[in-house]
Motif scaffolding. Structure first.
Motif, PDB file in Angstrom:
ATOM      1  N   LEU A 154     -95.168-115.231  17.327  1.00 24.07           N
ATOM      2  CA  LEU A 154     -94.716-114.738  16.037  1.00 24.07           C
ATOM      3  C   LEU A 154     -94.270-115.945  15.224  1.00 24.07           C
ATOM      4  O   LEU A 154     -93.444-116.746  15.683  1.00 24.07           O
ATOM      5  CB  LEU A 154     -93.574-113.740  16.201  1.00 24.07           C
ATOM      6  N   ILE A 155     -94.830-116.082  14.026  1.00 26.81           N
ATOM      7  CA  ILE A 155     -94.687-117.320  13.264  1.00 26.81           C
ATOM      8  C   ILE A 155     -94.194-117.005  11.856  1.00 26.81           C
ATOM      9  O   ILE A 155     -94.871-116.296  11.096  1.00 26.81           O
ATOM     10  CB  ILE A 155     -96.040-118.060  13.174  1.00 26.81           C
ATOM     11  N   ALA A 156     -93.022-117.530  11.501  1.00 27.78           N
ATOM     12  CA  ALA A 156     -92.518-117.438  10.132  1.00 27.78           C
ATOM     13  C   ALA A 156     -92.977-118.687   9.379  1.00 27.78           C
ATOM     14  O   ALA A 156     -92.634-119.816   9.771  1.00 27.78           O
ATOM     15  CB  ALA A 156     -90.999-117.329  10.129  1.00 27.78           C
ATOM     16  N   ALA A 157     -93.761-118.487   8.316  1.00 23.46           N
ATOM     17  CA  ALA A 157     -94.361-119.610   7.589  1.00 23.46           C
ATOM     18  C   ALA A 157     -93.713-119.754   6.215  1.00 23.46           C
ATOM     19  O   ALA A 157     -93.483-118.763   5.516  1.00 23.46           O
ATOM     20  CB  ALA A 157     -95.869-119.386   7.439  1.00 23.46           C
ATOM     21  N   PHE A 158     -93.448-121.023   5.823  1.00 23.06           N
ATOM     22  CA  PHE A 158     -92.774-121.299   4.560  1.00 23.06           C
ATOM     23  C   PHE A 158     -93.601-122.262   3.716  1.00 23.06           C
ATOM     24  O   PHE A 158     -94.334-123.111   4.244  1.00 23.06           O
ATOM     25  CB  PHE A 158     -91.385-121.888   4.804  1.00 23.06           C
ATOM     26  N   ASN A 159     -93.451-122.141   2.398  1.00 24.79           N
ATOM     27  CA  ASN A 159     -94.110-123.045   1.467  1.00 24.79           C
ATOM     28  C   ASN A 159     -93.381-124.377   1.427  1.00 24.79           C
ATOM     29  O   ASN A 159     -92.234-124.494   1.887  1.00 24.79           O
ATOM     30  CB  ASN A 159     -94.121-122.415   0.067  1.00 24.79           C
ATOM     31  N   PRO A 160     -94.028-125.419   0.897  1.00 22.27           N
ATOM     32  CA  PRO A 160     -93.315-126.692   0.712  1.00 22.27           C
ATOM     33  C   PRO A 160     -92.039-126.474  -0.092  1.00 22.27           C
ATOM     34  O   PRO A 160     -92.002-125.678  -1.028  1.00 22.27           O
ATOM     35  CB  PRO A 160     -94.332-127.544  -0.053  1.00 22.27           C
ATOM     36  N   GLY A 161     -90.996-127.191   0.282  1.00 20.71           N
ATOM     37  CA  GLY A 161     -89.716-126.995  -0.383  1.00 20.71           C
ATOM     38  C   GLY A 161     -88.659-127.923   0.161  1.00 20.71           C
ATOM     39  O   GLY A 161     -88.968-129.018   0.667  1.00 20.71           O
ATOM     40  N   PRO A 162     -87.404-127.515   0.110  1.00 21.66           N
ATOM     41  CA  PRO A 162     -86.304-128.395   0.535  1.00 21.66           C
ATOM     42  C   PRO A 162     -86.348-128.691   2.033  1.00 21.66           C
ATOM     43  O   PRO A 162     -86.858-127.895   2.828  1.00 21.66           O
ATOM     44  CB  PRO A 162     -85.054-127.577   0.176  1.00 21.66           C
ATOM     45  N   SER A 163     -85.818-129.840   2.386  1.00 23.24           N
ATOM     46  CA  SER A 163     -85.768-130.223   3.791  1.00 23.24           C
ATOM     47  C   SER A 163     -84.830-129.303   4.555  1.00 23.24           C
ATOM     48  O   SER A 163     -83.798-128.873   4.032  1.00 23.24           O
ATOM     49  CB  SER A 163     -85.294-131.672   3.937  1.00 23.24           C
ATOM     50  N   VAL A 164     -85.203-129.004   5.796  1.00 29.40           N
ATOM     51  CA  VAL A 164     -84.402-128.153   6.665  1.00 29.40           C
ATOM     52  C   VAL A 164     -83.622-129.050   7.606  1.00 29.40           C
ATOM     53  O   VAL A 164     -84.201-129.828   8.377  1.00 29.40           O
ATOM     54  CB  VAL A 164     -85.286-127.170   7.457  1.00 29.40           C
ATOM     55  N   SER A 165     -82.297-128.956   7.557  1.00 24.92           N
ATOM     56  CA  SER A 165     -81.445-129.817   8.378  1.00 24.92           C
ATOM     57  C   SER A 165     -81.030-129.164   9.693  1.00 24.92           C
ATOM     58  O   SER A 165     -80.697-129.857  10.661  1.00 24.92           O
ATOM     59  CB  SER A 165     -80.192-130.227   7.596  1.00 24.92           C
ATOM     60  N   ASN A 166     -81.077-127.824   9.737  1.00 30.31           N
ATOM     61  CA  ASN A 166     -80.665-127.153  10.962  1.00 30.31           C
ATOM     62  C   ASN A 166     -81.302-125.766  11.021  1.00 30.31           C
ATOM     63  O   ASN A 166     -81.451-125.095   9.997  1.00 30.31           O
ATOM     64  CB  ASN A 166     -79.144-127.013  11.017  1.00 30.31           C
ATOM     65  N   VAL A 167     -81.702-125.351  12.234  1.00 32.98           N
ATOM     66  CA  VAL A 167     -82.280-124.027  12.449  1.00 32.98           C
ATOM     67  C   VAL A 167     -81.594-123.398  13.650  1.00 32.98           C
ATOM     68  O   VAL A 167     -81.498-124.015  14.720  1.00 32.98           O
ATOM     69  CB  VAL A 167     -83.798-124.090  12.700  1.00 32.98           C
ATOM     70  N   GLN A 168     -81.103-122.182  13.477  1.00 31.66           N
ATOM     71  CA  GLN A 168     -80.517-121.414  14.573  1.00 31.66           C
ATOM     72  C   GLN A 168     -81.320-120.135  14.753  1.00 31.66           C
ATOM     73  O   GLN A 168     -81.697-119.481  13.762  1.00 31.66           O
ATOM     74  CB  GLN A 168     -79.056-121.063  14.256  1.00 31.66           C
ATOM     75  N   THR A 169     -81.618-119.779  15.997  1.00 32.79           N
ATOM     76  CA  THR A 169     -82.412-118.583  16.262  1.00 32.79           C
ATOM     77  C   THR A 169     -81.750-117.729  17.323  1.00 32.79           C
ATOM     78  O   THR A 169     -81.016-118.223  18.180  1.00 32.79           O
ATOM     79  CB  THR A 169     -83.837-118.943  16.745  1.00 32.79           C
ATOM     80  N   LYS A 170     -82.005-116.453  17.233  1.00 35.46           N
ATOM     81  CA  LYS A 170     -81.551-115.507  18.246  1.00 35.46           C
ATOM     82  C   LYS A 170     -82.643-114.463  18.432  1.00 35.46           C
ATOM     83  O   LYS A 170     -83.033-113.805  17.455  1.00 35.46           O
ATOM     84  CB  LYS A 170     -80.246-114.850  17.811  1.00 35.46           C
ATOM     85  N   PRO A 171     -83.163-114.309  19.648  1.00 38.31           N
ATOM     86  CA  PRO A 171     -82.823-115.085  20.847  1.00 38.31           C
ATOM     87  C   PRO A 171     -83.257-116.533  20.725  1.00 38.31           C
ATOM     88  O   PRO A 171     -84.051-116.885  19.851  1.00 38.31           O
ATOM     89  CB  PRO A 171     -83.584-114.360  21.949  1.00 38.31           C
TER      90      PRO A 171
END
Length: 346
Positions: free
Chosen positions: A236-253
């Motif tokens: 399962l893939i969440a896809a994003f357009n070009p944009g701001p830099s991502v500094s942190n990602v938290q996921t559950k599970p």
């Protein structure tokens, strides 16, 4: 009904058919884009079985293909065990179907299911006098249209879904490909008829993603439900357009993997861990200045041992054909083409 011209033997990229009358399926080819490629002339019209079509449902694909979204393109692979092994002796088949879906808020807006049937035949006593093999496609009425390969097949008159298979030509083709193609020779391409209102019964996985995209933070909740807990190779893939830099990602599970270059967050679900329903949550911290923009959620998976169409294949016994043959093996599997859930915002 429509029936483009045939093709030369050995060219498996296209299929053709004669223009004469055929199975009386209430059908129209107007405005219908063929998933089988364009015709290249009428070189073998007299021997080519017709392409049979029926009226497309409103949920089926049209000539304006709703799945033409290169940025969202992704495909799932069929498990190797769903492929027939052409190096083994006897008559064998591999049947695979590809599901393309666009959905939003858990409702399917577009669906197209296409399929291919490959056959292999290995025998030491095939001769020009061996005669044809009479085969039948069970649940033939579930198809929207079908394109048999005229280099190997001739339609049985007045018997929809039944064909005479040239055993000598198929055996020669199988011996030429050897172990390089374990699926065998491509003999049929088809499109499945999807009844309006029955889309959910065909689609193995429903996705309902919701996003909150703000300057500095993006949140995602992905609810899913599955009609089969035997799905394999699920991503399962969440896809994003070009944009701001991502500094942190938290996921559950835990287990979601973020790719900064592709701007995709991927969950891979191991076989046996797929539930009938579940929820995935993600939070993205981004550099200030603008909010993230999402393309939606993609899915890839494989389903082994069945087809969404219910299609089957068998040898029909007869006085001069079929008595000596049976299918030693028929492998079936389903995989994904473009399988997209459009975003909803909260």
């Amino acid at each position: 009904m429509f029936a483009p011209g045939g093709l030369g033997a050995g060219d498996l990229g296209q299929f053709g058919g004669s223009s004469g009358p055929t199975t009386p399926v209430s059908a129209s080819g107007a405005g219908l884009g063929s998933p089988f490629g364009q015709s290249n002339g009428a070189a073998t019209k007299e021997m080519a079985p017709p392409i049979i079509t029926r009226q497309l449902s409103t949920s089926s694909a049209t000539s304006n293909n709703p799945f033409d979204s290169p940025s969202l393109a992704t495909t799932g692979g069929v498990s190797a065990s769903t492929m027939a092994t052409s190096t083994d002796p006897g008559l064998r088949a591999s049947m695979t179907e590809t599901v393309n879906v666009i959905m939003k808020a858990g409702t399917i807006s577009r669906i197209q299911v296409s399929g291919e049937i490959h056959l292999s035949l290995r025998s030491t006593d095939i001769t020009p006098n061996s005669g044809p093999i009479h085969i039948r496609l069970n649940a033939f009425e579930s198809l929207e249209k079908i394109a048999p390969n005229p280099a190997y097949l001739a339609q049985v008159p007045d018997k929809p879904g039944e064909y005479f298979l040239n055993s000598e030509v198929l055996a020669n083709a199988t011996s030429r490909t050897g172990s390089s193609n374990n699926k065998g020779t491509l003999l049929f391409r088809y499109q499945v008829h999807v009844q309006p209102g029955k889309e959910d019964s065909i689609v193995p996985l429903i996705l309902e993603p919701a996003f909150s995209c703000k300057d500095g933070e993006t949140r995602m909740i992905l609810n899913y439900r599955s009609t089969s807990t035997t799905l394999q190779n699920v991503s399962l893939i969440a896809a994003f357009n070009p944009g701001p830099s991502v500094s942190n990602v938290q996921t559950k599970p835990l287990g979601g993997v973020w790719s900064p270059s592709a701007r995709r967050l991927t969950w891979s679900i191991d076989q046996g861990q797929m539930q009938e329903s579940g929820k995935l949550i993600a939070r993205f911290t981004t550099e200030p200045g603008e909010a993230m923009s999402t393309q939606g959620v993609l899915a890839t998976f494989a389903l082994e041992g069945s087809l969404v169409s219910g299609l089957g294949l068998e040898v029909v016994p007869g006085e001069i054909e079929g008595d000596r043959w049976k299918f030693e093996e028929i492998k079936k599997g389903v995989t994904t083409g473009k399988y997209i859930a459009e975003p909803v915002y909260y």
